[in-house]
Structure formats: structure tokens, C-alpha cells
Scaffold this active site. Structure first.
Site, PDB file in Angstrom:
ATOM      1  N   ASP A  45       0.537  -1.449  -0.151  1.00 15.06           N
ATOM      2  CA  ASP A  45       0.006   0.058   0.020  1.00 15.06           C
ATOM      3  C   ASP A  45       1.156   0.985   0.076  1.00 15.06           C
ATOM      4  O   ASP A  45       1.399   1.657  -0.527  1.00 15.06           O
ATOM      5  CB  ASP A  45      -0.989  -0.035   1.163  1.00 15.06           C
ATOM      6  CG  ASP A  45      -2.254   0.907   1.635  1.00 15.06           C
ATOM      7  OD1 ASP A  45      -2.865   1.052   0.226  1.00 15.06           O
ATOM      8  OD2 ASP A  45      -1.289   2.347   1.782  1.00 15.06           O
ATOM      9  N   HIS A  54      -7.602  -6.289  -0.848  1.00 16.68           N
ATOM     10  CA  HIS A  54      -6.241  -5.264  -0.775  1.00 16.68           C
ATOM     11  C   HIS A  54      -4.702  -5.667   0.393  1.00 16.68           C
ATOM     12  O   HIS A  54      -3.871  -5.618  -0.412  1.00 16.68           O
ATOM     13  CB  HIS A  54      -6.638  -3.926  -0.229  1.00 16.68           C
ATOM     14  CG  HIS A  54      -5.919  -2.759  -0.077  1.00 16.68           C
ATOM     15  ND1 HIS A  54      -5.272  -3.008  -1.492  1.00 16.68           N
ATOM     16  CD2 HIS A  54      -5.427  -2.133   0.630  1.00 16.68           C
ATOM     17  CE1 HIS A  54      -4.285  -1.555  -0.824  1.00 16.68           C
ATOM     18  NE2 HIS A  54      -4.512  -1.556  -0.002  1.00 16.68           N
TER      19      HIS A  54
END
Length: 334
Positions: free
Chosen positions: A108, A290
Site C-alpha cells: 500500500d 487489498h
């Protein structure tokens, strides 16, 4: 905040005008460093599944809570979170341990910091493993305006910049609920719902999807953000346009071997230009969302160790069957 049960007690390391809370494993492997960079809103604890395996594979594992997170420094000035500061922290961390260079791994926002390390401090990076966020090529207009034009004013990255303090207050007041609702498994990507997604998650009564982690693990994140609030991490986003200006004169091509792991259910796309601007990249898609290394910890760790072994950075893990099938727009061995 107590020390997370699966990590050793941290040390506090002065770097670049800040102090980072740093977790280590594998000090006996001095000389083979790997630096793990977490994302938002996360902690070094996000790497709890990978750290022991990397240490067992022969790495000196260094996992900081980056500035703005945990018990690391949380400067008041927004500009103290720009990409010069973030990469400067990582370079200074190498200096502290006496390393000229290291393998860097990020997820991320941590992935963005690692890509940027290869741009701003290329001599300090030997190889890259990044999760979730592919290399973001600099746009023709500043990033906030670009995102607003493409995704609208309610996009959370735009909102963080255009309405400073609004989301921070809501997330701070609902930290446990926000994190419970955020760390969920997702289905196939679809069009974004209207509204500001982070605020909506903080206010939603019921979570959607299965949890990514146990209640005990979630409690570690909740305790940390209830103590610190979210502003430090959100300030990383508030430097998008400043970073855009910083990178204006930087060579945009990353000439390092790289493994890019993405979740096939994550809406973040792999750009067609990835192989052009990161010519040494391999892309691996895993069937998850994610939060890759926490959703599929064993599969993620095995893929990372296999790739590092192929690069001569770590021995082949026991029970490995060799090369993996690669997916995505780039699949050539670097």
C-alpha cells in the site's frame, strides 16, 4: 500499546530528525537486510506472518512503524510527511544499522515509499518486493487534481486534501468500528459506491465481507490508532501534490529487480506501463483483496521467498516446488 505478541520488543531508532519504533528479527543474519514498509492505516504488525519466515531464510528483518504511526514520531507539520522525509527515514535507518543497501518490501503506501526509494535513493536499494500498489507514473497535472478529475471530489484521497481535518475527526471518534469495517475480504472489483468511502466505513453499523484477521490481531491495530489518531498517516496523502513537484526532475525509470504482487479482487489496477517504467518487474496475482499478506499469509510468504531465492537473496524454502505461474501484464523473469 503493548508489544504485539508475535513480534519482539521494539527499539527506538533516531532517524532524519524523527524517531522510529523498529521491530527486528534475524539479527544473526547481519549483512542481509530486508526492510518492510507497512501501509495505511497499518503498522509493522502487518508483517507478523512474514517476519519469522524471512528471518529463518537468512534475512536481517527490519520493520519500522513509519513516521505518523504507532510510537514513532508524529510531527505536526503536514510537509514533514512528504516523500523526501519518508524515504529519508528509510535511508537513515540503513545508516543506523550500518548498511549501504537493502532489499525493500512495501504494501500500500509502504509500496509507494519503496518505489520512491528506488527513484530518490537508487544506490540504497538492491531489489524490491511490493504488494497492492504498483508503481504510479507521475501524471501531467498534480495528483490531487488528476484524481478529482477521474474519480470525483468524494474520492478519499481528494477529500483528505480538499477538506483537511474532517475525515480525521470522524475516524478518530470511531477508530474501532472503522478498522473492523476496513479490514475485510472483498469480492470482485466493481464500480465505487457514492460518498467518501473511509467516512462511510467509520460510520457503518455492520461490516461487509469476512474479516481479514482475528479479533486479537485487530485489537493491536485498534489500540494503536485509538492512542495516536489517524492524522499522521493521513498526512502522507496530503503530500501528493508536494511529492508530484519533488519528483518532477527525477528519472522515472526504476532499474531494480522487482516483484509486484496484487490481489485480483483489489480495484487498484496494474497499469499497462508498469513493464516500461519498471523493466525488471515480475507480476504475480493472488486471489484476494487489498490486504494481501494478511489475507493469504502462507501463499504470500511462499511467493516472496521463492522470488528472493531466485535472485540469490535467500535459500529456496523447504518444500518449494520451484517457479510460480505469473499473471498480469508483465511475466518475464528479470
Amino acid at each position: 500499546m503493548p508489544t504485539p505478541p508475535d513480534l519482539p520488543a521494539p527499539t527506538r531508532v533516531p532517524v532524519n530528525g524523527a524517531v522510529l519504533e523498529v521491530f527486528e528479527l534475524g539479527r544473526e543474519n547481519a549483512g542481509n537486510p530486508i526492510v518492510l514498509c507497512h501501509g495505511w492505516p497499518e503498522l509493522a504488525y502487518s508483517w507478523r506472518h512474514q517476519m519469522p519466515a524471512l528471518a529463518a531464510a537468512g534475512f536481517h528483518v527490519i520493520a519500522p512503524n513509519q513516521r505518523g504511526f504507532g510510537k514513532s514520531s508524529r510531527p505536526a507539520a503536514v510537509t514533514d510527511y512528504d516523500i523526501t522525509c519518508l524515504t529519508g527515514d528509510l535511508a537513515a535507518l540503513l545508516d543506523h544499522f550500518g548498511y549501504a543497501e537493502a532489499t525493500f518490501m512495501g504494501h500500500d503506501w509502504g509500496a509507494n515509499a519503496v518505489w520512491s526509494m528506488a527513484l530518490l535513493h537508487p544506490g540504497r536499494v538492491t531489489r524490491i518486493v511490493n504488494l497492492a500498489l504498483p508503481y504510479q507514473l507521475r501524471t501531467e497535472v498534480p495528483w490531487t487534481a488528476f484524481l478529482e478529475a477521474v474519480l470525483g471530489p468524494d474520492n478519499y484521497m481528494v477529500h483528505f486534501n480538499r477538506q483537511p481535518g474532517v475525515a480525521d475527526a470522524i475516524l478518530d471518534a470511531n477508530a474501532a468500528r472503522f478498522l473492523r469495517n476496513l479490514f475485510r475480504k472483498t469480492g470482485p472489483p466493481g464500480p465505487p459506491a457514492p460518498g467518501m468511502v473511509m467516512i462511510d466505513l467509520a460510520l457503518a453499523e455492520s461490516p461487509m465481507g469476512a474479516p481479514v484477521m482475528s479479533d486479537e490481531d485487530l485489537a493491536v491495530f485498534t489500540a494503536a490508532f485509538e492512542a495516536t489518531g489517524f492524522t499522521g498517516g493521513i498526512n502522507w496523502y496530503r503530500n501528493l501534490d508536494r511529492n508530484w513537484r519533488i519528483l518532477a526532475e527525477v528519472d522515472p525509470v526504476i532499474r531494480k529487480p522487482a516483484l509486484m504482487i496484487h490481489g485480483t479482487q483489489d480495484p487498484i489496477p496494474i497499469p499497462d506501463t508498469l513493464g516500461t517504467f519498471v523493466p525488471g518487474v515480475e507480476v504475480l496475482g493472488l486471489e484476494c483483496g487489498h490486504w494481501i499478506q494478511q489475507e493469504l499469509p502462507e501463499q504470500t510468504t511462499a511467493a516472496i521467498l521463492a522470488w528472493l531465492s531466485e535472485r540469490g537473496a535467500a535459500p529456496q524454502p523447504a518444500g518449494s516446488t520451484g517457479r510460480r505461474a505469473l499473471s498480469g501484464p508483465v511475466g518475464e523473469k528479470a
